[in-house]
Design a protein around this motif. Structure first.
Motif, PDB file in Angstrom:
ATOM      1  N   GLY A   1     -32.254 -43.393  23.881  1.00  0.00           N
ATOM      2  CA  GLY A   1     -30.980 -43.614  23.204  1.00  0.00           C
ATOM      3  C   GLY A   1     -29.863 -43.808  24.224  1.00  0.00           C
ATOM      4  O   GLY A   1     -29.958 -44.662  25.101  1.00  0.00           O
ATOM      5  N   ARG A   2     -28.825 -42.995  24.123  1.00  0.00           N
ATOM      6  CA  ARG A   2     -27.686 -43.118  25.039  1.00  0.00           C
ATOM      7  C   ARG A   2     -27.922 -42.364  26.353  1.00  0.00           C
ATOM      8  O   ARG A   2     -27.037 -42.311  27.210  1.00  0.00           O
ATOM      9  CB  ARG A   2     -26.435 -42.588  24.345  1.00  0.00           C
ATOM     10  CG  ARG A   2     -25.989 -43.438  23.149  1.00  0.00           C
ATOM     11  CD  ARG A   2     -24.751 -42.862  22.467  1.00  0.00           C
ATOM     12  NE  ARG A   2     -25.021 -41.543  21.890  1.00  0.00           N
ATOM     13  CZ  ARG A   2     -24.687 -40.411  22.475  1.00  0.00           C
ATOM     14  NH1 ARG A   2     -24.054 -40.401  23.637  1.00  0.00           N
ATOM     15  NH2 ARG A   2     -24.966 -39.263  21.882  1.00  0.00           N
TER      16      ARG A   2
ATOM     17  N   GLY B   1     -16.486 -40.726  23.981  1.00  0.00           N
ATOM     18  CA  GLY B   1     -16.543 -42.173  24.209  1.00  0.00           C
ATOM     19  C   GLY B   1     -16.717 -42.559  25.668  1.00  0.00           C
ATOM     20  O   GLY B   1     -17.116 -43.691  25.966  1.00  0.00           O
ATOM     21  N   LYS B   2     -16.447 -41.605  26.566  1.00  0.00           N
ATOM     22  CA  LYS B   2     -16.588 -41.889  27.987  1.00  0.00           C
ATOM     23  C   LYS B   2     -18.021 -41.662  28.452  1.00  0.00           C
ATOM     24  O   LYS B   2     -18.833 -41.037  27.771  1.00  0.00           O
ATOM     25  CB  LYS B   2     -15.632 -41.001  28.802  1.00  0.00           C
ATOM     26  CG  LYS B   2     -14.166 -41.224  28.500  1.00  0.00           C
ATOM     27  CD  LYS B   2     -13.735 -42.629  28.861  1.00  0.00           C
ATOM     28  CE  LYS B   2     -12.231 -42.802  28.679  1.00  0.00           C
ATOM     29  NZ  LYS B   2     -11.805 -44.197  28.979  1.00  0.00           N
ATOM     30  N   ASN B   3     -18.322 -42.184  29.646  1.00  0.00           N
ATOM     31  CA  ASN B   3     -19.655 -42.005  30.245  1.00  0.00           C
ATOM     32  C   ASN B   3     -19.606 -40.904  31.295  1.00  0.00           C
ATOM     33  O   ASN B   3     -18.536 -40.585  31.835  1.00  0.00           O
ATOM     34  CB  ASN B   3     -20.109 -43.300  30.932  1.00  0.00           C
ATOM     35  CG  ASN B   3     -20.104 -44.497  30.006  1.00  0.00           C
ATOM     36  OD1 ASN B   3     -20.226 -44.353  28.794  1.00  0.00           O
ATOM     37  ND2 ASN B   3     -19.946 -45.676  30.585  1.00  0.00           N
TER      38      ASN B   3
ATOM     39  N   GLN C   1     -20.631 -38.441  22.773  1.00  0.00           N
ATOM     40  CA  GLN C   1     -20.240 -37.965  21.445  1.00  0.00           C
ATOM     41  C   GLN C   1     -20.070 -36.449  21.505  1.00  0.00           C
ATOM     42  O   GLN C   1     -20.593 -35.796  22.415  1.00  0.00           O
ATOM     43  CB  GLN C   1     -21.318 -38.342  20.424  1.00  0.00           C
ATOM     44  CG  GLN C   1     -21.541 -39.832  20.298  1.00  0.00           C
ATOM     45  CD  GLN C   1     -22.649 -40.187  19.319  1.00  0.00           C
ATOM     46  OE1 GLN C   1     -23.278 -39.322  18.722  1.00  0.00           O
ATOM     47  NE2 GLN C   1     -22.889 -41.491  19.163  1.00  0.00           N
ATOM     48  N   LEU C   2     -19.355 -35.913  20.540  1.00  0.00           N
ATOM     49  CA  LEU C   2     -19.115 -34.468  20.515  1.00  0.00           C
ATOM     50  C   LEU C   2     -20.431 -33.692  20.528  1.00  0.00           C
ATOM     51  O   LEU C   2     -20.527 -32.619  21.120  1.00  0.00           O
ATOM     52  CB  LEU C   2     -18.283 -34.084  19.291  1.00  0.00           C
ATOM     53  CG  LEU C   2     -16.868 -34.668  19.232  1.00  0.00           C
ATOM     54  CD1 LEU C   2     -16.177 -34.245  17.940  1.00  0.00           C
ATOM     55  CD2 LEU C   2     -16.038 -34.233  20.432  1.00  0.00           C
ATOM     56  N   SER C   3     -21.453 -34.270  19.906  1.00  0.00           N
ATOM     57  CA  SER C   3     -22.761 -33.600  19.829  1.00  0.00           C
ATOM     58  C   SER C   3     -23.501 -33.576  21.168  1.00  0.00           C
ATOM     59  O   SER C   3     -24.535 -32.910  21.293  1.00  0.00           O
ATOM     60  CB  SER C   3     -23.644 -34.287  18.782  1.00  0.00           C
ATOM     61  OG  SER C   3     -23.832 -35.651  19.125  1.00  0.00           O
ATOM     62  N   ASP C   4     -22.954 -34.289  22.154  1.00  0.00           N
ATOM     63  CA  ASP C   4     -23.558 -34.249  23.488  1.00  0.00           C
ATOM     64  C   ASP C   4     -23.173 -32.983  24.251  1.00  0.00           C
ATOM     65  O   ASP C   4     -23.736 -32.708  25.322  1.00  0.00           O
ATOM     66  CB  ASP C   4     -23.133 -35.470  24.312  1.00  0.00           C
ATOM     67  CG  ASP C   4     -23.693 -36.770  23.782  1.00  0.00           C
ATOM     68  OD1 ASP C   4     -23.041 -37.818  23.970  1.00  0.00           O
ATOM     69  OD2 ASP C   4     -24.780 -36.736  23.166  1.00  0.00           O
TER      70      ASP C   4
END
Lengths: 111, 111
Positions: A60-61, A16-18, A81-84
């Motif tokens: 996207g993000r 959730g963090k950047n 996200q965890l997938s990052d």
């Protein structure tokens, strides 16, 4: 010798963090700069490609910036996200096919 | 196929043996690249094929390394008399334009 330096080497962030990854290069002449995402055990996947005239590009993000005057780029990941969790590789080209790769920044996203 | 495929996915060999690594590019892609990725290092360019043009072999580290691309499609990277320092992940990529699409790589371990 053409070089691409990335920082940090690794980082851990909470879901959730950047976060922002940095890339400095000395490749000259300059054609384009790319950011790739490489999951463990997989080949790199292209996120963005920017030419000299482009300052920012989003996917996207993921948002990449480029300052061709200072030869710096950044990759910003929003709302991680965890997938990052992956290695993010900065790649600079001085023609259409010959690429100089950074060593990558390993991002770990924790729940 | 849907993407670039490489075989084998893993290869363990003894020092001094020859190995062949295979790459099947995306159908229709005219350009094919081979890279080497050593632990903690950025990807290292090895060789580039474009259509029927003479390949750019400037990245091959020694004359023990060679590559062919038959019929403008499948490519084979051959390493003769392997050495322990050849241990790495060998990645293949193909492209039609700027974006290179990578295969999953072959992990080579020379004992």
């Amino acid at each position: 010798k053409n070089q691409v330096e990335q920082s940090p080497q690794s980082l851990i962030i909470l879901e959730g963090k950047n976060c922002t990854l940095q890339c400095n290069y000395t490749v000259s002449p300059f054609s384009n700069l790319r950011w790739y995402k490489q999951d463990t055990g997989r080949g790199p996947v292209s996120l963005t490609i920017m030419t000299f005239s482009e300052n920012t590009k989003s996917n996207g993000r993921y948002t990449a910036t480029l300052d061709a005057d200072t030869k710096q780029s950044s990759l910003h990941i929003t709302a991680s996200q965890l997938s990052d969790s992956a290695s993010y590789i900065c790649v600079v080209s001085n023609n259409d096919y010959k690429l100089s790769f950074g060593a990558g920044t390993t991002v770990t996203v924790r729940a | 196929g849907a993407g670039v495929s490489q075989s084998p996915s893993n290869k363990v060999t003894e020092k001094g043996k020859d190995v062949e690594l295979r790459c099947d590019p995306i159908s229709g892609h005219t350009a094919l690249y081979w890279y080497r990725q050593s632990l903690g290092q950025g990807l290292e360019f090895l060789i580039y094929f474009q259509g029927n043009s003479a390949p750019d072999k400037s990245g091959l580290p020694s004359d023990r390394f060679s590559a062919e691309r038959t019929g403008g499609s499948v490519s084979t990277l051959t390493i003769q008399r392997t050495q322990q320092e050849d241990s790495a992940v060998y990645l293949c990529a193909s492209s039609l334009g700027l974006t290179q699409y990578f295969g999953p790589g072959t992990r080579l371990l020379v004992l």
